[in-house]
Design an enzyme around this catalytic site. Sequence first.
Site, PDB file in Angstrom:
ATOM      1  CE  LYS A   1       5.671   3.308  -1.541  1.00 41.01           C
ATOM      2  NZ  LYS A   1       4.509   4.002  -1.402  1.00 41.01           N
TER       3      LYS A   1
ATOM      4  CD  GLN B 152       3.158   7.620  -2.626  1.00 41.78           C
ATOM      5  OE1 GLN B 152       3.532   6.282  -2.762  1.00 41.78           O
ATOM      6  NE2 GLN B 152       3.289   8.046  -1.291  1.00 41.78           N
TER       7      GLN B 152
ATOM      8  CG  ASP C  89      -0.140   1.521   0.984  1.00 39.74           C
ATOM      9  OD1 ASP C  89       0.897   1.151   1.270  1.00 39.74           O
ATOM     10  OD2 ASP C  89      -0.522   2.606   0.250  1.00 39.74           O
TER      11      ASP C  89
END
Lengths: 294, 294
Positions: B52, B96, B119
Site C-alpha cells: 500500500k 491494518q 477502509d
Amino acid sequence: MKILDGKKISNDIKEEIAVEVAQMKERGEKVPHLAAVLVGNDGASLTYVGSKVRSCEKIGFESTLIHLPEETTEEELLKKVEELNANPDIDGYIVQLPLPKHINEEKVLMAVDPEKDVDGFHPVNFGKMALDMESFIPATPFGIMELLKRYKVDTEGKNVVVIGRSHIVGRPISILMSQKGEAANSTVTLTHSRTRNIEELTKQADIVVSALGVPKFLKESMIKEGAVIIDVGITRVPDETQKRGYYITGDVDFENVEKKASFITPVPGGVGPMTIAMLLKNTLLARARHNKKA
Amino acid sequence: MKILDGKKISNDIKEEIAVEVAQMKERGEKVPHLAAVLVGNDGASLTYVGSKVRSCEKIGFESTLIHLPEETTEEELLKKVEELNANPDIDGYIVQLPLPKHINEEKVLMAVDPEKDVDGFHPVNFGKMALDMESFIPATPFGIMELLKRYKVDTEGKNVVVIGRSHIVGRPISILMSQKGEAANSTVTLTHSRTRNIEELTKQADIVVSALGVPKFLKESMIKEGAVIIDVGITRVPDETQKRGYYITGDVDFENVEKKASFITPVPGGVGPMTIAMLLKNTLLARARHNKKA
C-alpha cells in the site's frame, strides 16, 4: 396453517414491558420517556403517532408528542431535534416520516443522537446492525424477528426471499435473517423491481417476507406447500362502504395463500402491531443503556 | 471466456489518479496523504501494508507508515488513532487488521474519524453505504464493482450468489450489487456456512462472488455455462518448492471453471490488486471532501 398472531404477541411484549416499568417505579427509578415529532397533518401519520403515544401511556412510559405545523422550516425542525438530543429526560424519540417536501429527511435523520434513535434509522445504528454490533434495530424488521422467535419458526439454513429493498424493511430484514443467531442463519435472497424471475424464486422459498405495498401481490401459485409467509404490506384501499373510507390490506392474497402456508401473518394484526411493540422495546433498551452510562 | 484483468484495470486506475495528483501539484495544492498503522510483525500484514505504501509513492501521494511493536497496548493504539484524527495533514488512514489479540478491534475501528476512514470499516460509513448515502466503500467490494463496470458486465436483473458473509467482503458486496445503479440492480442471494444447498444455488447464478477462503471450492460442475465468476479468495498454501515457501490460490478451480465462464477473475491478478487501487481512490475522495469543507 398457523396464524403468526402479531396482535397477541405484541400485547405479550407490552405486558412484559409494563411489568418492568412498574418495577422501575417501585424502585424509584426514572421510567422510559419516548418523544414523537410530527410535522404537518398527514392522516396516516397522525394515526401512527397517536397510536404510539397511547401505547406509551398504557405501559407506563412517559411520552411527549411534539406536533409542528406543516410550514415548519428545516431549520426549526433541526433546532427541535437539537433540543431533544440535549434533554436528559428524553430517552428516545422518533421523527415521524414522511416529512413535508421542503425538508431534507436525510439531514434531519442524521441530526438525531444515535443513542436516542429508537427508530434505528441513523446510519451509525444501521451500520452497527449490519456489522453485528449492539444497536437499535428498526422496529418493523425487529418485530418480524421477534414474531419468528416467539413462534419458534425454524429459520436456520432455510431459503428466505425478501420482496422489496426499502431502507426500513426489506434491506434490514435481509441483513438480519442472514446473520448468525436466533430467527436467523437463513440463506436470504433480496428481490426488487428489477428482479426478473420473482415467481421462480418465491416458489423455492421456505420463508417469504413481502414488503412491497401492492395489494394481493403474492398468490397461492407463487409459493410452495408449507411456506412461512410474512406480510409487511399495509395498503389503504379506498372503500366508501367503510366508516373511515378505506380498508387495510396486505401484499398477500391471504384467503388462498393461507391454505398452503404453514405459518402466515394476517393484515391487520400481524407485523403492524409488532412494529409499535418493538419501538417501545427500543425505548426501554435506550433507558437501560443511558442508565448504565450515567 | 474473458479474463477480468484486475492487474491491468488497477494500473489504469492508478495512472488516472497519478494524473490527478500531478495536476494538484501543478496547481500548488496539497496532495492526498495516506497513513497506515501496523501493529506487530504478521507476515501477510507486512506484505499488504508495504504494498500500500509503495503504491502511494508511485502515484504521488504522501504516505506515512506507523509500525508499532506487538506489545503496544490498546490505550497506546487509541492515542495514536486520536493523533491521526487530529492531524489535518492526514487525509485518510487505515489500521491494518488483524490486531494482536489483547487489543479490541471494534473499539479501535470505532475510534477512527469516519471522514478519514478510507477502509470504510466504521459503522457510520457502512450504514451510509447500505442506505445509499455518500460514504467510503470498503476497498475490496468497491474494487469488484469497479471491475464489473469497466468490463461492462451486465448485472441488471441478474441472479448473483455471494459465498461468505464477512463484514469486509460478502456482506457489503451483497448490499452494493442489490442497490440501484451501475454494476448493480442484481437479485442477490447471500450464502454462508449454514446454507444447505449451495451447489443448487450457484448452478442458477449468472454471477458468483466467492469470498470463502477455501482453495478450489468452486468447481466447474457448480456453475452454469456463461456465468461470471469473481474470486475473492486469497489463500496461502505452504509449498516448499516456492521461494517464499507458499503459493497463492483462490476459491475457484480456475483451470476447469474458466472453460465454462464468460468472465472470470484470476488469482493472483484479479480482485487483489483492485483492492489497493480502490484504497487509493478512497484516499483521493477523502482529500477532495476535506478540500470542499475547508
